[in-house]
Design a protein around this motif. Structure first.
Motif, PDB file in Angstrom:
ATOM      1  N   LYS A 188       1.013  -1.437   0.002  1.00 32.10           N
ATOM      2  CA  LYS A 188       0.026   0.254   0.149  1.00 32.10           C
ATOM      3  C   LYS A 188       1.097   1.312  -0.397  1.00 32.10           C
ATOM      4  CE  LYS A 188      -4.368  -1.831   2.247  1.00 32.10           C
ATOM      5  NZ  LYS A 188      -5.050  -2.108   3.108  1.00 32.10           N
ATOM      6  N   ARG A 189       1.849   1.406   0.744  1.00 31.88           N
ATOM      7  CA  ARG A 189       2.680   2.616   0.478  1.00 31.88           C
ATOM      8  C   ARG A 189       3.912   2.524  -0.349  1.00 31.88           C
ATOM      9  NH1 ARG A 189       7.969   2.658   2.211  1.00 31.88           N
ATOM     10  NH2 ARG A 189       7.620   0.575   3.274  1.00 31.88           N
ATOM     11  N   THR A 190       4.652   0.819  -1.256  1.00 35.65           N
ATOM     12  CA  THR A 190       4.798   1.415  -2.255  1.00 35.65           C
ATOM     13  C   THR A 190       4.751   1.373  -3.601  1.00 35.65           C
ATOM     14  OG1 THR A 190       5.656  -0.679  -2.084  1.00 35.65           O
ATOM     15  CG2 THR A 190       6.974   0.408  -1.143  1.00 35.65           C
ATOM     16  N   THR A 191       3.042   1.192  -3.644  1.00 36.69           N
ATOM     17  CA  THR A 191       2.274   0.995  -4.914  1.00 36.69           C
ATOM     18  C   THR A 191       0.600   0.864  -4.840  1.00 36.69           C
ATOM     19  OG1 THR A 191       3.947  -1.024  -5.269  1.00 36.69           O
ATOM     20  CG2 THR A 191       1.955  -1.153  -6.942  1.00 36.69           C
ATOM     21  N   PRO A 192       0.731   2.436  -4.171  1.00 39.72           N
ATOM     22  CA  PRO A 192      -0.579   3.442  -3.622  1.00 39.72           C
ATOM     23  C   PRO A 192      -2.094   2.130  -4.850  1.00 39.72           C
ATOM     24  CG  PRO A 192       0.136   4.804  -4.118  1.00 39.72           C
ATOM     25  CD  PRO A 192       1.450   3.635  -4.208  1.00 39.72           C
ATOM     26  N   LYS A 193      -1.228   2.721  -6.060  1.00 35.28           N
ATOM     27  CA  LYS A 193      -3.180   2.519  -7.191  1.00 35.28           C
ATOM     28  C   LYS A 193      -2.819   1.509  -7.349  1.00 35.28           C
ATOM     29  CE  LYS A 193      -2.339   7.275  -9.311  1.00 35.28           C
ATOM     30  NZ  LYS A 193      -1.911   7.647 -10.223  1.00 35.28           N
ATOM     31  N   GLY A 194      -2.045   0.465  -7.225  1.00 38.77           N
ATOM     32  CA  GLY A 194      -2.003  -0.981  -7.823  1.00 38.77           C
ATOM     33  C   GLY A 194      -1.666  -2.426  -6.689  1.00 38.77           C
ATOM     34  N   TRP A 195      -1.179  -1.858  -5.711  1.00 38.45           N
ATOM     35  CA  TRP A 195      -1.674  -2.603  -3.878  1.00 38.45           C
ATOM     36  C   TRP A 195      -2.014  -3.684  -4.251  1.00 38.45           C
ATOM     37  CZ3 TRP A 195      -4.011  -4.565  -0.568  1.00 38.45           C
ATOM     38  CH2 TRP A 195      -5.809  -3.610  -0.544  1.00 38.45           C
ATOM     39  N   GLN A 196      -2.634  -3.683  -4.673  1.00 40.11           N
ATOM     40  CA  GLN A 196      -4.104  -5.695  -4.354  1.00 40.11           C
ATOM     41  C   GLN A 196      -3.220  -6.157  -5.919  1.00 40.11           C
ATOM     42  OE1 GLN A 196      -6.273  -6.610  -1.833  1.00 40.11           O
ATOM     43  NE2 GLN A 196      -5.178  -8.407  -2.406  1.00 40.11           N
ATOM     44  N   VAL A 197      -2.973  -5.344  -6.406  1.00 40.81           N
ATOM     45  CA  VAL A 197      -2.470  -6.699  -7.986  1.00 40.81           C
ATOM     46  C   VAL A 197      -0.404  -7.179  -6.971  1.00 40.81           C
ATOM     47  CG1 VAL A 197      -1.437  -6.348 -10.377  1.00 40.81           C
ATOM     48  CG2 VAL A 197      -4.005  -5.500  -9.753  1.00 40.81           C
ATOM     49  N   ALA A 198      -0.057  -5.854  -6.864  1.00 38.46           N
ATOM     50  CA  ALA A 198       1.323  -6.471  -6.681  1.00 38.46           C
ATOM     51  C   ALA A 198       1.498  -7.348  -5.017  1.00 38.46           C
ATOM     52  CB  ALA A 198       1.933  -4.711  -5.819  1.00 38.46           C
ATOM     53  N   LEU A 199       0.391  -7.280  -4.120  1.00 44.49           N
ATOM     54  CA  LEU A 199       0.383  -7.999  -3.700  1.00 44.49           C
ATOM     55  C   LEU A 199       0.116  -9.066  -3.392  1.00 44.49           C
ATOM     56  CD1 LEU A 199       0.262  -8.652  -0.348  1.00 44.49           C
ATOM     57  CD2 LEU A 199      -2.010  -8.217  -0.058  1.00 44.49           C
ATOM     58  N   ASP A 200      -0.029  -9.387  -4.838  1.00 48.88           N
ATOM     59  CA  ASP A 200      -1.479 -11.185  -5.407  1.00 48.88           C
ATOM     60  C   ASP A 200       0.107 -11.326  -5.987  1.00 48.88           C
ATOM     61  OD1 ASP A 200      -3.563 -10.697  -4.174  1.00 48.88           O
ATOM     62  OD2 ASP A 200      -4.573 -10.208  -5.893  1.00 48.88           O
ATOM     63  N   GLN A 201       0.511 -11.025  -6.933  1.00 52.04           N
ATOM     64  CA  GLN A 201       1.307 -11.262  -8.006  1.00 52.04           C
ATOM     65  C   GLN A 201       2.911 -11.793  -6.557  1.00 52.04           C
ATOM     66  OE1 GLN A 201       2.444  -7.638 -10.279  1.00 52.04           O
ATOM     67  NE2 GLN A 201       1.176  -8.928 -12.231  1.00 52.04           N
ATOM     68  N   TYR A 202       2.970 -10.969  -6.166  1.00 56.57           N
ATOM     69  CA  TYR A 202       4.127 -11.228  -4.811  1.00 56.57           C
ATOM     70  C   TYR A 202       3.265 -12.675  -4.253  1.00 56.57           C
ATOM     71  CZ  TYR A 202       6.361 -10.979  -0.185  1.00 56.57           C
ATOM     72  OH  TYR A 202       7.315 -11.510   0.794  1.00 56.57           O
ATOM     73  N   THR A 203       2.480 -12.748  -3.761  1.00 60.44           N
ATOM     74  CA  THR A 203       1.916 -14.192  -2.870  1.00 60.44           C
ATOM     75  C   THR A 203       2.275 -15.032  -3.887  1.00 60.44           C
ATOM     76  OG1 THR A 203       0.439 -12.659  -1.761  1.00 60.44           O
ATOM     77  CG2 THR A 203      -0.261 -15.265  -1.880  1.00 60.44           C
ATOM     78  N   THR A 204       2.067 -14.783  -5.347  1.00 58.35           N
ATOM     79  CA  THR A 204       1.444 -15.847  -6.437  1.00 58.35           C
ATOM     80  C   THR A 204       3.352 -16.715  -6.669  1.00 58.35           C
ATOM     81  OG1 THR A 204      -0.032 -15.203  -7.093  1.00 58.35           O
ATOM     82  CG2 THR A 204       1.057 -16.884  -8.741  1.00 58.35           C
ATOM     83  N   LYS A 205       3.675 -15.436  -6.531  1.00 57.53           N
ATOM     84  CA  LYS A 205       5.226 -15.984  -7.214  1.00 57.53           C
ATOM     85  C   LYS A 205       5.956 -16.221  -5.744  1.00 57.53           C
ATOM     86  CE  LYS A 205       6.251 -12.393 -10.636  1.00 57.53           C
ATOM     87  NZ  LYS A 205       7.065 -11.140 -10.198  1.00 57.53           N
ATOM     88  N   THR A 206       5.426 -16.597  -4.144  1.00 57.06           N
ATOM     89  CA  THR A 206       6.578 -16.611  -3.240  1.00 57.06           C
ATOM     90  C   THR A 206       6.289 -18.684  -3.953  1.00 57.06           C
ATOM     91  OG1 THR A 206       6.599 -15.228  -1.848  1.00 57.06           O
ATOM     92  CG2 THR A 206       6.530 -16.395  -1.063  1.00 57.06           C
ATOM     93  N   TYR A 207       4.564 -18.561  -3.499  1.00 57.76           N
ATOM     94  CA  TYR A 207       4.535 -20.026  -3.785  1.00 57.76           C
ATOM     95  C   TYR A 207       4.617 -20.676  -5.025  1.00 57.76           C
ATOM     96  CZ  TYR A 207       0.302 -19.661  -0.014  1.00 57.76           C
ATOM     97  OH  TYR A 207      -0.198 -19.846   0.571  1.00 57.76           O
ATOM     98  N   ASN A 208       4.747 -20.357  -6.068  1.00 60.35           N
ATOM     99  CA  ASN A 208       5.862 -20.531  -6.979  1.00 60.35           C
ATOM    100  C   ASN A 208       7.620 -21.609  -6.837  1.00 60.35           C
ATOM    101  OD1 ASN A 208       3.459 -20.961  -8.124  1.00 60.35           O
ATOM    102  ND2 ASN A 208       3.875 -18.999  -9.916  1.00 60.35           N
ATOM    103  N   SER A 209       7.653 -20.074  -6.542  1.00 54.18           N
ATOM    104  CA  SER A 209       9.430 -20.413  -5.673  1.00 54.18           C
ATOM    105  C   SER A 209       9.665 -21.560  -4.650  1.00 54.18           C
ATOM    106  CB  SER A 209      10.123 -19.032  -5.176  1.00 54.18           C
ATOM    107  OG  SER A 209       9.172 -18.943  -3.635  1.00 54.18           O
ATOM    108  N   PHE A 210       8.589 -22.181  -4.218  1.00 51.24           N
ATOM    109  CA  PHE A 210       9.223 -23.701  -3.337  1.00 51.24           C
ATOM    110  C   PHE A 210       8.180 -24.842  -4.725  1.00 51.24           C
ATOM    111  CE2 PHE A 210       9.449 -20.467  -0.163  1.00 51.24           C
ATOM    112  CZ  PHE A 210       9.877 -21.033   0.534  1.00 51.24           C
ATOM    113  N   SER A 211       8.108 -24.235  -5.730  1.00 53.94           N
ATOM    114  CA  SER A 211       7.581 -25.642  -6.154  1.00 53.94           C
ATOM    115  C   SER A 211       8.953 -26.673  -6.942  1.00 53.94           C
ATOM    116  CB  SER A 211       7.089 -25.131  -7.618  1.00 53.94           C
ATOM    117  OG  SER A 211       5.783 -26.248  -8.303  1.00 53.94           O
TER     118      SER A 211
END
Length: 221
Positions: free
Chosen positions: A115-138
Motif C-alpha cells: 500500500k505504501r510503495t504501490t498505492p494505486k495497484g497495491w492489491q495486484v502487486a500483493l497478489d503477484q508477490y504471493t503467487t510468485k512466493t508460492y511458485n518459488s517453492f515448487s
C-alpha cells in the motif's frame, strides 16, 4: 585368501556405513544418509531467500521472511502427502493455529508495504508477490529433500512459543531454500565412490564422524 579377507573387510566397512548412517539420521525419513542442507541465519533480504521488497523496513523484511516460511510449509503440505510420517499437513495446520497472531501481523505488514510503495495497484502487486512466493517453492526433482526439511521445520516451528515463529524463519530459511536443489543420498554417493576402487578404504582416518569418505580418500572422478 588374503584377497577374499580384504573384500570381506570392505563389505563389513560398507555395512558399517549403512548402519552408522541410519543411526546418525534416525530422524530422517526419506534418506539413508541425509544430505546437509544447512545454511547460515538470514535477515530475509539476501539474494535467493525471498522476493525483493525494495525500500522495505526491517519489520517488513522480517514479515516477508516469515511469510515465505509459511508459504513453503503450505506448499509442502500439498506436495509431501506421499510421506505421511513427515506430518506436513498436520504440522502446517497446527502452526496456523499456534502462531496465528504472528502470521496475521506479518501479512498485515506485507500488505502495508505494498500500500505504501504501490498505492494505486497495491492489491495486484500483493497478489503477484504471493503467487510468485508460492511458485518459488515448487519442486519435482528435489522433492525428497524439500519434504524432509519441511517436516523438520514444521516440528521446529511448533516447538517455538507464540510470537517466536520468526526465529525458525531466521535460523532455517536458507536450509529450506537449499533443500530445493536436487541432492543425492550421501550413503549411495559414498558407496559409488568406494566401489570405483573395488575396495573400500580401511584406513580409519578416511572416514569422518558420520562414516562418510573424506575428500582426500575419494578416487578421482
Amino acid at each position: 585368501m588374503a584377497f577374499r579377507s580384504h573384500r570381506l573387510l570392505g563389505l563389513i566397512a560398507l555395512a558399517g556405513v549403512a548402519t552408522a548412517g541410519f543411526a546418525e539420521q534416525a530422524s530422517a525419513y526419506l534418506f539413508w544418509s541425509r544430505p546437509n542442507f544447512a545454511g547460515a541465519p538470514v535477515r530475509g533480504d539476501e539474494p535467493g531467500i525471498a522476493l525483493p521488497m525494495p525500500g522495505a523496513t526491517p519489520k517488513e523484511v522480517q514479515a516477508g521472511l516469515l511469510w515465505n516460511l509459511r508459504a513453503g510449509l503450505n506448499v509442502a503440505a500439498l506436495q509431501c502427502q506421499f510421506a505421511p510420517a513427515l506430518m506436513t499437513v498436520r504440522n502446517y495446520n497446527n502452526l496456523l493455529s499456534q502462531h496465528a497472531r504472528e502470521l496475521n501481523d506479518a501479512y498485515g505488514a506485507i500488505t502495508g508495504y505494498f500500500k505504501r510503495t504501490t498505492p494505486k495497484g497495491w492489491q495486484v502487486a500483493l497478489d503477484q508477490y504471493t503467487t510468485k512466493t508460492y511458485n518459488s517453492f515448487s519442486t519435482l526433482h528435489a522433492q525428497r529433500g524439500f519434504c524432509e526439511v519441511a517436516g523438520e521445520l514444521g516440528r521446529d516451528g511448533l516447538s517455538r512459543p507464540k510470537g517466536k515463529f520468526h526465529e525458525t524463519a531466521i535460523t532455517r530459511m536458507r536450509e529450506f531454500r537449499n533443500s530445493l536443489v536436487p541432492r543425492r543420498d550421501l550413503f549411495f554417493v559414498d558407496r559409488e565412490l568406494a566401489a570405483r576402487t573395488n575396495l573400500l578404504p580401511l584406513d580409519p582416518t578416511c572416514w569422518d564422524k558420520k562414516n562418510r569418505l573424506v575428500k582426500r580418500c575419494r578416487p578421482a572422478a
